[in-house]
Design a protein around this motif. Structure first.
Motif, short mmCIF file in Angstrom:
data_model
loop_
_atom_site.label_atom_id
_atom_site.label_comp_id
_atom_site.label_asym_id
_atom_site.label_seq_id
_atom_site.Cartn_x
_atom_site.Cartn_y
_atom_site.Cartn_z
N GLU A 486 -2.70 8.91 -9.78
CA GLU A 486 -4.01 8.43 -9.34
C GLU A 486 -3.87 7.71 -8.00
OE1 GLU A 486 -7.85 5.91 -11.01
OE2 GLU A 486 -6.25 6.56 -12.36
N ILE A 487 -4.69 8.14 -7.05
CA ILE A 487 -4.67 7.53 -5.72
C ILE A 487 -5.77 6.47 -5.68
CG2 ILE A 487 -4.76 7.93 -3.25
CD1 ILE A 487 -2.47 9.34 -4.75
N VAL A 488 -5.39 5.23 -5.37
CA VAL A 488 -6.34 4.11 -5.33
C VAL A 488 -6.47 3.65 -3.88
CG1 VAL A 488 -6.91 1.84 -6.21
CG2 VAL A 488 -5.59 3.43 -7.64
N ASP A 489 -7.68 3.78 -3.33
CA ASP A 489 -7.95 3.32 -1.97
C ASP A 489 -8.13 1.81 -1.95
OD1 ASP A 489 -7.90 5.88 -0.81
OD2 ASP A 489 -9.96 6.26 -1.48
N LEU A 490 -7.43 1.15 -1.02
CA LEU A 490 -7.45 -0.31 -0.92
C LEU A 490 -7.44 -0.70 0.55
CD1 LEU A 490 -4.65 -1.09 -3.52
CD2 LEU A 490 -7.07 -1.64 -3.84
N PRO A 491 -7.88 -1.92 0.85
CA PRO A 491 -7.64 -2.43 2.21
C PRO A 491 -6.14 -2.45 2.49
CG PRO A 491 -9.23 -3.80 1.06
CD PRO A 491 -8.67 -2.84 0.04
N GLU A 492 -5.79 -2.25 3.73
CA GLU A 492 -4.38 -2.12 4.09
C GLU A 492 -3.57 -3.35 3.68
OE1 GLU A 492 -1.63 -0.99 7.99
OE2 GLU A 492 -3.83 -0.96 8.11
N GLY A 511 4.30 1.92 -12.36
CA GLY A 511 4.97 2.54 -11.25
C GLY A 511 3.99 2.93 -10.16
N LEU A 512 4.12 2.34 -8.98
CA LEU A 512 3.24 2.68 -7.86
C LEU A 512 4.03 2.68 -6.57
CD1 LEU A 512 2.66 -0.24 -6.29
CD2 LEU A 512 1.08 -0.57 -8.17
N GLU A 513 3.46 3.32 -5.56
CA GLU A 513 4.09 3.40 -4.26
C GLU A 513 3.02 3.56 -3.20
OE1 GLU A 513 5.08 8.17 -4.32
OE2 GLU A 513 6.59 6.76 -5.06
N CYS A 521 -0.35 5.00 -4.68
CA CYS A 521 -0.30 6.07 -5.66
C CYS A 521 0.28 5.52 -6.96
CB CYS A 521 0.56 7.21 -5.13
SG CYS A 521 0.82 8.56 -6.31
N VAL A 522 -0.49 5.60 -8.04
CA VAL A 522 -0.06 5.11 -9.35
C VAL A 522 0.48 6.30 -10.15
CG1 VAL A 522 -0.73 3.92 -11.46
CG2 VAL A 522 -1.81 3.31 -9.28
N ARG A 523 1.75 6.26 -10.52
CA ARG A 523 2.37 7.36 -11.26
C ARG A 523 2.63 7.01 -12.72
NH1 ARG A 523 3.97 11.29 -7.83
NH2 ARG A 523 4.19 10.75 -5.61
N GLU A 524 2.79 5.73 -13.03
CA GLU A 524 3.09 5.32 -14.41
C GLU A 524 2.31 4.06 -14.74
OE1 GLU A 524 7.24 4.71 -14.03
OE2 GLU A 524 7.78 6.72 -14.72
N THR A 525 1.93 3.94 -16.01
CA THR A 525 1.28 2.72 -16.52
C THR A 525 2.02 2.26 -17.77
OG1 THR A 525 -0.30 4.01 -17.83
CG2 THR A 525 -0.99 3.37 -15.60
N PRO A 526 1.94 0.97 -18.12
CA PRO A 526 2.64 0.48 -19.32
C PRO A 526 2.13 1.18 -20.57
CG PRO A 526 1.95 -1.34 -17.92
CD PRO A 526 1.28 -0.12 -17.38
N ALA A 534 -6.45 2.73 -14.36
CA ALA A 534 -5.39 2.36 -13.42
C ALA A 534 -5.97 1.78 -12.14
CB ALA A 534 -4.53 3.59 -13.11
N ALA A 535 -7.07 2.34 -11.66
CA ALA A 535 -7.65 1.84 -10.42
C ALA A 535 -8.13 0.40 -10.57
CB ALA A 535 -8.81 2.74 -9.98
N ALA A 536 -8.80 0.09 -11.68
CA ALA A 536 -9.28 -1.28 -11.90
C ALA A 536 -8.11 -2.23 -12.07
CB ALA A 536 -10.19 -1.32 -13.13
N LEU A 537 -7.05 -1.79 -12.77
CA LEU A 537 -5.88 -2.64 -12.96
C LEU A 537 -5.22 -2.96 -11.62
CD1 LEU A 537 -3.71 -3.99 -14.70
CD2 LEU A 537 -2.62 -1.74 -14.94
N VAL A 538 -5.07 -1.96 -10.77
CA VAL A 538 -4.42 -2.17 -9.48
C VAL A 538 -5.25 -3.09 -8.60
CG1 VAL A 538 -3.80 -1.00 -7.34
CG2 VAL A 538 -3.07 -0.05 -9.52
N ARG A 539 -6.57 -2.92 -8.61
CA ARG A 539 -7.42 -3.78 -7.77
C ARG A 539 -7.38 -5.23 -8.26
NH1 ARG A 539 -10.90 0.99 -7.83
NH2 ARG A 539 -10.89 1.90 -5.72
N ASP A 540 -7.37 -5.42 -9.59
CA ASP A 540 -7.27 -6.79 -10.11
C ASP A 540 -5.96 -7.43 -9.71
OD1 ASP A 540 -9.73 -6.53 -11.28
OD2 ASP A 540 -8.97 -6.12 -13.30
N LEU A 541 -4.87 -6.67 -9.76
CA LEU A 541 -3.57 -7.21 -9.36
C LEU A 541 -3.56 -7.54 -7.87
CD1 LEU A 541 -1.18 -4.87 -11.37
CD2 LEU A 541 -1.57 -7.30 -11.77
N ALA A 542 -4.19 -6.70 -7.06
CA ALA A 542 -4.24 -6.98 -5.63
C ALA A 542 -5.00 -8.27 -5.34
CB ALA A 542 -4.88 -5.80 -4.90
N ASP A 543 -6.10 -8.48 -6.06
CA ASP A 543 -6.87 -9.72 -5.87
C ASP A 543 -6.04 -10.94 -6.29
OD1 ASP A 543 -9.00 -8.25 -4.96
OD2 ASP A 543 -10.05 -8.21 -6.89
#
Length: 620
Positions: A486-492, A511-513, A521-526, A534-543
């Motif tokens: 899953e590709i998650v678009d975020l501010p740089e 697992g992300l890169e 790019c999110v390749r693995e989740t717990p 995955a997108a919501a999880l990644v954005r919450d972690l970024a915040d």
């Protein structure tokens, strides 16, 4: 309108809008000035919630009469050596007195130690008067009357007199904690007298000042904190998990002696207590950070209430690690408030009626008041004493035969000593020896000097939870590979932050890169999380990383699942335990950090000292 230069008075009023938010802000600035002057005694008097009068008297070094006009002029100070990054005083801008004088009636009276007499200067709504000689004691007296009379619109935004007086009290308490060697007195027509006597500036003195400010219960339920890392030192006291408050107002933080309300410190305290407190309860803390002034910027807020650390991750990790280490080292410890509440619940009735709601046992509303009856005698009563002959023939003690007639249903308790021999020395252990199980949920234990009641479900829930966490975090968490990454678009900048924490997130199964400049790019989740957005999880972690430079949110989600599993996998209420099981549970509690509370923050046991029990029965 053409560009024009503002008048000095308007400039001061604008500055006052930043510095003088309410009467408590004035008290804060004046008390800080007194402390910077080396005062050992500070008296604060108020009237009308501080809007009518604020008077601050100190015995500091004083101000020479010739310097009084400079003291009420903007950007004039004796506290800066020329390097704005080397600030070692509470104040440094030189804006407080002129800002206050622009919106109120200010009187500044001072005398130095070697001065022949004192001097006074007045500022009335921005108009500065002449310096005149007066009789004065050593030190400085500042009187502020009719606050905001020059800007009446500000008065509409003030709260009631009682609320403003309470805010002033809170400010004085916060400052008093950081300076135990200074005597503080708070008085006035709008409040009761509050005194904080000076105490030695050592560990015992700080505990005494903490008791003065936060109540005598806090030192009895506090743990000392002492840690240092990379030039940042942390000291202070934090409450045990079973001693909490309903809000965070009793969390005090200081940076180089300066009271601050910093989001980073508050977040670190929440993270440290995450596993042991419910979401609606807050720890009681007094934390003191000491570091090189060059490593912290105190010039980021007009009122100097916020600070900015050069290495926020270092400070947060130091606080979280030190608190958790203290909690783990303390092991089990019950709050004294639990025993006090228990004693109150067991108070003997005063009116002679058994079971009354006000004074009887159980706190219910039923009354069992005996009505007087005539003609009663022991011979005709079904409850008459045993006949002498029967009493002589009865066997000594309670045997199964005579006792059988009293069996009226299933037993609600179990005697732990009835069927098994008790190992020696159990009463010397912190949780003692199990004596009984009552209502198939509570274990009653005895130590050499106390009685302990344990909630078996809450206690076992904590034990299972800690075991699960140890198993989960002792190795990398299993992950589930996504069929389609899953590709998650975020501010740089968010993508950069996530990439910097990718290794830590990988140990938790995420697992992300990087995927270009503004995406990951999110390749693995717990695998423990199951199907996850995955997108919501990644954005919450970024915040979270942007706010606190930490990615603990994912770990918290994993721990919440472990807590749910522990709740369902622990000993349930209603299960009767064998004596050896009860004692085994007590021994495991003694060996498990944080076992004084369950996963939801409720206490797992209450300790009642023998001396308290004897007081209940009038033996002391």
């Amino acid at each position: 309108m053409p560009i024009q230069q503002l008048s000095e008075n308007v400039i001061n009023q604008i500055a006052a809008g930043e510095v003088v938010e309410r009467p408590a802000s004035v008290v804060k600035e004046l008390v800080e000035n007194a402390l910077d002057a080396g005062a050992s005694r500070i008296e604060v008097a108020t009237a009308g919630g501080g809007l009518g009068l604020i008077r601050v008297i100190d015995d500091g070094c004083g101000i020479p009469g010739a310097e009084l006009p400079l003291a009420v002029a903007r950007h004039c100070t004796s506290k800066l050596s020329g390097d704005i990054h080397d600030i070692r005083t509470l104040g440094f801008r030189g804006e407080a007195l002129p800002s206050i004088g622009s919106v109120a009636r200010l009187c500044l009276r001072s005398r130095t130690a070697d001065g022949d007499g004192g001097a006074e200067i007045r500022v009335d709504g921005g108009r500065v008067g002449a310096v005149r000689p007066v009789a004065a004691n050593r030190g400085t007296t500042v009187e502020v009357r009719d606050l905001f009379f020059a800007t009446p619109a500000r008065l509409k935004f003030m709260k009631g007199e009682r609320a403003e007086a309470a805010a002033i009290t809170d400010v004085v308490k916060r400052i008093a904690l950081a300076f135990p060697a200074v005597r503080f007195t708070l008085s006035g027509t709008d409040r009761n007298l509050a005194e904080f006597p000076a105490v030695p500036a050592d560990g015992d003195g700080l505990l005494r000042r903490l008791a003065q400010v936060m109540g005598r219960e806090f030192p009895e339920n506090a743990l000392p904190i002492e840690a240092e890392r990379n030039g940042v030192a942390l000291s202070g006291y934090v409450s045990i998990p079973s001693f909490t408050r309903g809000n965070a107002l009793n969390q005090f933080a200081y940076v180089n002696g300066r009271p601050v309300r910093d989001k980073l410190v508050a977040s670190a305290v929440r993270g440290a207590y995450m596993d042991v407190l419910p979401r609606d309860r807050h720890a009681v803390t007094a934390l003191f950070l000491s570091l090189d002034p060059a490593l912290v910027d105190v010039n980021v807020h007009p009122a100097k209430a916020d600070v900015r650390f050069r290495d926020p991750g270092l400070v947060r990790g130091l606080i979280v690690g030190a608190i958790r280490q203290a909690l783990e080292k303390a092991g089990m410890r019950a709050a004294t408030t639990g025993a006090a509440a228990m004693i109150d619940a067991f108070r003997a009735p005063q009116s002679g009626s058994f079971g009354s709601g006000a004074n009887g046992f159980g706190g219910g509303s039923r009354h069992f008041d005996a009505e007087p009856r005539g003609g009663w005698n022991t011979e005709s009563s079904p409850s008459r004493p045993l006949e002498p002959a029967f009493a002589v023939a009865a066997p000594a003690g309670f045997s199964d035969g005579p006792q059988a007639s009293f069996d009226i249903g299933p037993a609600l308790s179990a005697d732990a000593r009835a069927t098994v021999a008790e190992p020696a020395g159990l009463t010397q252990r912190p949780l003692g020896a199990a004596r009984a199980q009552v209502h198939e949920n509570y274990i009653v234990a005895q130590t050499e000097d106390s009685l302990i009641i344990v909630d078996q479900h809450a206690a076992h829930e904590r034990l299972v939870y800690e075991a699960l966490k140890q198993a989960i975090h002792s190795r990398p968490l299993p992950s589930q590979m996504l069929l389609m990454p899953e590709i998650v678009d975020l501010p740089e900048e968010d993508a950069d932050r996530l990439a910097a924490h990718a290794e830590f997130l990988g140990r938790l199964g995420l697992g992300l890169e990087r995927f270009g400049p503004g995406a990951v790019c999110v390749r693995e989740t717990p695998s423990m999380l199951g199907e996850v957005d995955a997108a919501a999880l990644v954005r919450d972690l970024a915040d979270e990383i942007a706010e606190s430079d930490s990615a603990d949110g994912l770990k918290e989600r994993v721990d919440r699942i472990a807590a749910t599993m522990a709740c369902h996998g622990s000993v349930r209420s209603g299960r009767r335990l064998k004596p050896e099981e009860m004692n085994a549970l007590l021994r495991q509690m003694e060996a498990t950090p944080g076992s004084g509370t369950c996963n939801h923050g409720r206490p797992t046991y209450i300790e009642l000292k023998l001396a308290d029990i004897e007081r209940l029965f009038g033996r002391r």
